[in-house]
Design an enzyme around this catalytic site. Structure first.
Site, PDB file in Angstrom:
ATOM      1  N   LYS A  14       0.826  -1.219   0.000  1.00  0.00           N
ATOM      2  CA  LYS A  14       0.000   0.000   0.000  1.00  0.00           C
ATOM      3  C   LYS A  14       0.858   1.266   0.000  1.00  0.00           C
ATOM      4  CE  LYS A  14      -2.214  -1.118   3.827  1.00  0.00           C
ATOM      5  NZ  LYS A  14      -1.730  -2.461   4.185  1.00  0.00           N
ATOM      6  N   ARG A  89      -9.737   0.526   8.947  1.00  0.00           N
ATOM      7  CA  ARG A  89      -9.226  -0.808   9.254  1.00  0.00           C
ATOM      8  C   ARG A  89     -10.220  -1.606  10.081  1.00  0.00           C
ATOM      9  NH1 ARG A  89      -3.447  -0.098   8.820  1.00  0.00           N
ATOM     10  NH2 ARG A  89      -2.309  -2.011   9.194  1.00  0.00           N
ATOM     11  N   ARG A 128      11.344  -6.778   4.670  1.00  0.00           N
ATOM     12  CA  ARG A 128      11.255  -5.368   5.071  1.00  0.00           C
ATOM     13  C   ARG A 128      11.874  -5.164   6.455  1.00  0.00           C
ATOM     14  NH1 ARG A 128       5.386  -2.525   5.082  1.00  0.00           N
ATOM     15  NH2 ARG A 128       5.174  -3.312   7.187  1.00  0.00           N
ATOM     16  N   ARG A 134      11.236  -1.424  12.028  1.00  0.00           N
ATOM     17  CA  ARG A 134       9.929  -1.490  12.695  1.00  0.00           C
ATOM     18  C   ARG A 134       9.840  -2.702  13.619  1.00  0.00           C
ATOM     19  NH1 ARG A 134       5.157  -0.328   8.409  1.00  0.00           N
ATOM     20  NH2 ARG A 134       4.087  -1.606   9.966  1.00  0.00           N
ATOM     21  N   ARG A 146      -0.603  -9.686  13.199  1.00  0.00           N
ATOM     22  CA  ARG A 146      -1.135  -8.617  12.331  1.00  0.00           C
ATOM     23  C   ARG A 146      -1.982  -9.187  11.200  1.00  0.00           C
ATOM     24  NH1 ARG A 146       4.304  -6.143  10.913  1.00  0.00           N
ATOM     25  NH2 ARG A 146       3.176  -4.856   9.404  1.00  0.00           N
TER      26      ARG A 146
HETATM   27  P1  ADP Z   1       0.985  -2.503   7.816  1.00  0.00           P
HETATM   28  O1  ADP Z   1      -0.261  -2.364   7.018  1.00  0.00           O
HETATM   29  O2  ADP Z   1       2.196  -2.740   6.982  1.00  0.00           O
HETATM   30  O3  ADP Z   1       0.862  -3.465   8.949  1.00  0.00           O
HETATM   31  P2  ADP Z   1       0.732   0.247   8.833  1.00  0.00           P
HETATM   32  O4  ADP Z   1       1.889   1.128   8.753  1.00  0.00           O
HETATM   33  O5  ADP Z   1      -0.450   0.556   7.988  1.00  0.00           O
HETATM   34  O6  ADP Z   1       1.324  -1.182   8.545  1.00  0.00           O
HETATM   35  O7  ADP Z   1       0.210   0.131  10.356  1.00  0.00           O
HETATM   36  C1  ADP Z   1       1.079  -0.263  11.399  1.00  0.00           C
HETATM   37  C2  ADP Z   1       0.308  -0.377  12.703  1.00  0.00           C
HETATM   38  O8  ADP Z   1      -0.295   0.891  13.031  1.00  0.00           O
HETATM   39  C3  ADP Z   1      -0.874  -1.364  12.699  1.00  0.00           C
HETATM   40  O9  ADP Z   1      -0.472  -2.694  12.949  1.00  0.00           O
HETATM   41  C4  ADP Z   1      -1.742  -0.776  13.836  1.00  0.00           C
HETATM   42  O10 ADP Z   1      -1.230  -1.108  15.098  1.00  0.00           O
HETATM   43  C5  ADP Z   1      -1.560   0.729  13.657  1.00  0.00           C
HETATM   44  N1  ADP Z   1      -2.625   1.299  12.779  1.00  0.00           N
HETATM   45  C6  ADP Z   1      -2.436   1.855  11.557  1.00  0.00           C
HETATM   46  N2  ADP Z   1      -3.604   2.259  11.031  1.00  0.00           N
HETATM   47  C7  ADP Z   1      -4.575   1.930  11.928  1.00  0.00           C
HETATM   48  C8  ADP Z   1      -5.989   2.055  11.967  1.00  0.00           C
HETATM   49  N3  ADP Z   1      -6.682   2.602  10.952  1.00  0.00           N
HETATM   50  N4  ADP Z   1      -6.660   1.606  13.058  1.00  0.00           N
HETATM   51  C9  ADP Z   1      -6.003   1.060  14.080  1.00  0.00           C
HETATM   52  N5  ADP Z   1      -4.667   0.890  14.118  1.00  0.00           N
HETATM   53  C10 ADP Z   1      -3.937   1.310  13.060  1.00  0.00           C
END
Ligand code: ADP
Length: 191
Positions: A14, A89, A128, A134, A146
């Site tokens: 994404k 999400r 990654r 991270r 996740r």
């Molecule tokens: P990825 O999709 O690669 O896991 P992101 O950078 O989108 O990583 O998100 C990393 C973390 O940030 C998620 O695992 C969650 O803990 C938090 N997070 C991100 N966006 C949201 C959201 N919309 N609602 C709740 N938690 C979120």
């Protein structure tokens, strides 16, 4: 206004693809993950709260995330549209986003869903982890968590937009440029 949700499991690409879409269509890229990480780096109150959830691969609570998202949208009044990356999400976040936009006379045009098989996701996240720094990429148990959270809590968001005829599936396997082209073709059809 062109509002697009870029959707997919962790590791689907994404963030990478959002950059290309942002440039091509002159949109504002809003990544909740990036915003949380920025706040963690700067040790803000929001960052401290979010970190506890993120490090375990859990979702940050809806209340906090929705408030953050709305304030980021309001910070960009001149935007021609947004790419929402990592939001919504949960089904509750999707409802909140729809009513927030509706109150402003706007709406989500499409949800572009990057489809990638689970084995490939795990490989990409492990790769990654070598460079991202991270905490949530470094541990296979947290990666698994996740993906599980994605299946249980996030996938229903797809059905929410499918019911509105706004779901577009995109094959997320192939070269970065192939996938960009698939996304551009989809956006050109709906724009
Ligand atoms: P990825 O999709 O690669 O896991 P992101 O950078 O989108 O990583 O998100 C990393 C973390 O940030 C998620 O695992 C969650 O803990 C938090 N997070 C991100 N966006 C949201 C959201 N919309 N609602 C709740 N938690 C979120």
């Amino acid at each position: 206004m062109l509002h697009i949700i870029l959707f997919g499991p962790p590791g689907a690409g994404k963030g990478t693809q959002a950059e290309f879409l942002q440039r091509e269509y002159d949109l504002v890229h809003l990544s909740t993950g990036d915003i949380f990480r920025y706040n963690i780096k700067n040790n803000t109150e929001l960052g401290v709260k979010a970190k506890a959830f993120m490090d375990q691969g859990k979702l940050v609570p809806d209340e906090l995330t929705i408030a953050l998202l709305e304030s980021e949208v309001k910070k960009n009044p001149a935007a021609r549209g947004f790419i929402f990356d990592g939001f919504p999400r949960t089904a509750a976040q999707a409802e909140a986003l729809d009513s927030f936009l509706h109150a402003r006379g706007q709406e989500i045009k499409a949800l572009l869903s990057l489809e990638v098989p689970e084995d490939e996701l795990k490989q990409r996240l492990a790769e990654r982890a070598k460079t991202s720094g991270r905490a949530d990429d470094a541990d296979p148990a947290i990666i698994q968590n996740r993906i599980q959270v994605y299946r249980n809590e996030t996938e229903p968001v797809k059905a929410h937009y499918q019911d509105k005829g706004k779901l577009i599936g995109i094959d997320g396997v192939g070269s970065i440029s192939d996938i960009t082209k698939r996304l551009f073709d989809a956006v050109n059809r709906i724009k």
